[in-house]
Design a protein around this motif. Sequence first.
Motif, PDB file in Angstrom:
ATOM      1  N   TYR A   1      -3.156   7.788   1.768  1.00  0.00           N
ATOM      2  CA  TYR A   1      -2.274   7.344   0.609  1.00  0.00           C
ATOM      3  C   TYR A   1      -0.977   7.180   1.111  1.00  0.00           C
ATOM      4  O   TYR A   1      -0.505   8.031   2.020  1.00  0.00           O
ATOM      5  CB  TYR A   1      -2.470   8.071  -0.627  1.00  0.00           C
TER       6      TYR A   1
ATOM      7  N   THR B   1      -9.381   6.647   0.612  1.00  0.00           N
ATOM      8  CA  THR B   1      -8.458   5.576   0.512  1.00  0.00           C
ATOM      9  C   THR B   1      -8.944   4.877  -0.869  1.00  0.00           C
ATOM     10  O   THR B   1      -7.895   4.550  -1.643  1.00  0.00           O
ATOM     11  CB  THR B   1      -8.547   4.636   1.831  1.00  0.00           C
ATOM     12  N   GLU B   2     -10.287   4.433  -1.063  1.00  0.00           N
ATOM     13  CA  GLU B   2     -10.500   3.648  -2.411  1.00  0.00           C
ATOM     14  C   GLU B   2     -10.441   4.704  -3.408  1.00  0.00           C
ATOM     15  O   GLU B   2      -9.963   4.166  -4.567  1.00  0.00           O
ATOM     16  CB  GLU B   2     -11.850   3.142  -2.104  1.00  0.00           C
TER      17      GLU B   2
ATOM     18  N   ASN C   1      -8.075   6.960  -3.862  1.00  0.00           N
ATOM     19  CA  ASN C   1      -6.641   7.182  -4.358  1.00  0.00           C
ATOM     20  C   ASN C   1      -6.161   5.797  -5.027  1.00  0.00           C
ATOM     21  O   ASN C   1      -5.343   5.784  -5.639  1.00  0.00           O
ATOM     22  CB  ASN C   1      -5.946   7.600  -3.088  1.00  0.00           C
ATOM     23  N   ASP C   2      -6.736   4.616  -4.295  1.00  0.00           N
ATOM     24  CA  ASP C   2      -6.180   3.399  -4.591  1.00  0.00           C
ATOM     25  C   ASP C   2      -6.519   3.114  -6.314  1.00  0.00           C
ATOM     26  O   ASP C   2      -5.938   2.531  -6.921  1.00  0.00           O
ATOM     27  CB  ASP C   2      -6.772   1.911  -3.803  1.00  0.00           C
ATOM     28  N   TYR C   3      -7.849   3.565  -6.690  1.00  0.00           N
ATOM     29  CA  TYR C   3      -8.326   3.542  -7.780  1.00  0.00           C
ATOM     30  C   TYR C   3      -7.760   4.475  -8.806  1.00  0.00           C
ATOM     31  O   TYR C   3      -7.036   3.848 -10.022  1.00  0.00           O
ATOM     32  CB  TYR C   3      -9.819   4.154  -7.684  1.00  0.00           C
TER      33      TYR C   3
ATOM     34  N   GLN D   1     -10.243  -2.637  -8.558  1.00  0.00           N
ATOM     35  CA  GLN D   1     -10.458  -1.659  -7.660  1.00  0.00           C
ATOM     36  C   GLN D   1     -11.722  -0.747  -7.876  1.00  0.00           C
ATOM     37  O   GLN D   1     -12.255  -0.156  -6.941  1.00  0.00           O
ATOM     38  CB  GLN D   1      -9.101  -0.730  -7.607  1.00  0.00           C
TER      39      GLN D   1
END
Length: 300
Positions: A84, A247-248, A250-252, A289
């Motif tokens: 992130y 990463t996914e 955190n993007d979520y 996402q």
Amino acid sequence: MTRTRRMPRARSTAAGALLAALALTLGACSLLPGRGAPDLAASDVITLHITSAGMFGYFGGATTEIDADTISMRYRLPNDAVIYDLTEELEAGDRERIEEAAEKYVAWEKTLSEKERTPCTDIPSTGVEISGSVTHDSSVQDCGDDTPLRDLRQRVDDAEPEPAEHLAHPLDDWTIEIRPWAEDGPDESAPVERYVLTKAQHEIGMGISAENTPDGWGAGLAPGDDEDGDGTGSAPLGWDATGAVLTEINDYLLGRDQLGCGDQTGEIRVIKQGDPSQTWTYRLCPGQQSEVLAETLRSL
């Protein structure tokens, strides 16, 4: 008479040289007389480096950077993947409190012996950097309850935006559950597609176990160790896959205010284990996402 004229000039020259030297010293360090602490400028950049490591390995580290009006946070794994990178506005009062704590930290750090910098075992040191009108670079272990370092870290933590405290790190435990969609909500009677991420304990990334996954799931993962003896061993992910999943997640979490659709295919629940645990539940939406996170897990 000649000697009388020369002596004042000699004293004046020496005094001028001394004042000039003092001015250069004070200008370079911006020290406050009597305290030994720097007087930081509002534009100085204050950076904290906090390493995640333990007896069995190194798990990456967080960097928090505070400038005049923003606070930036990022986390880098051992393979250099950034899971992130978040920048938010900084309240003026928070900047002033961090600045004051940093000034006291620098004055305190200068007094420490080498032994006092590393008084405890099995924990990494916290790095503190300051650049701008003042240049400072040091590292000290944060294992005391009442120290200027602990106060500085606490003030930085208090200034971080609310989403930062929920973000995923390699030393967390997470569960992601996916349910198909019925006519007016998730089908609670269907088998739950479940992925359990266990915290990194060695330098091989996080572990993962799963239930009711697509055919072929986990074929590329190394066999897991059943450390608890309950038949639910976690397969090691490695740092590349660990970085992709974190990463996914955190993007979520950072984009959850943009989630939602009318053509959902299911529901996804992201659960951060702990006491108390926290759960974020949203519709599984094509192209959003939520779907990216689900497909990242299904492709392991």
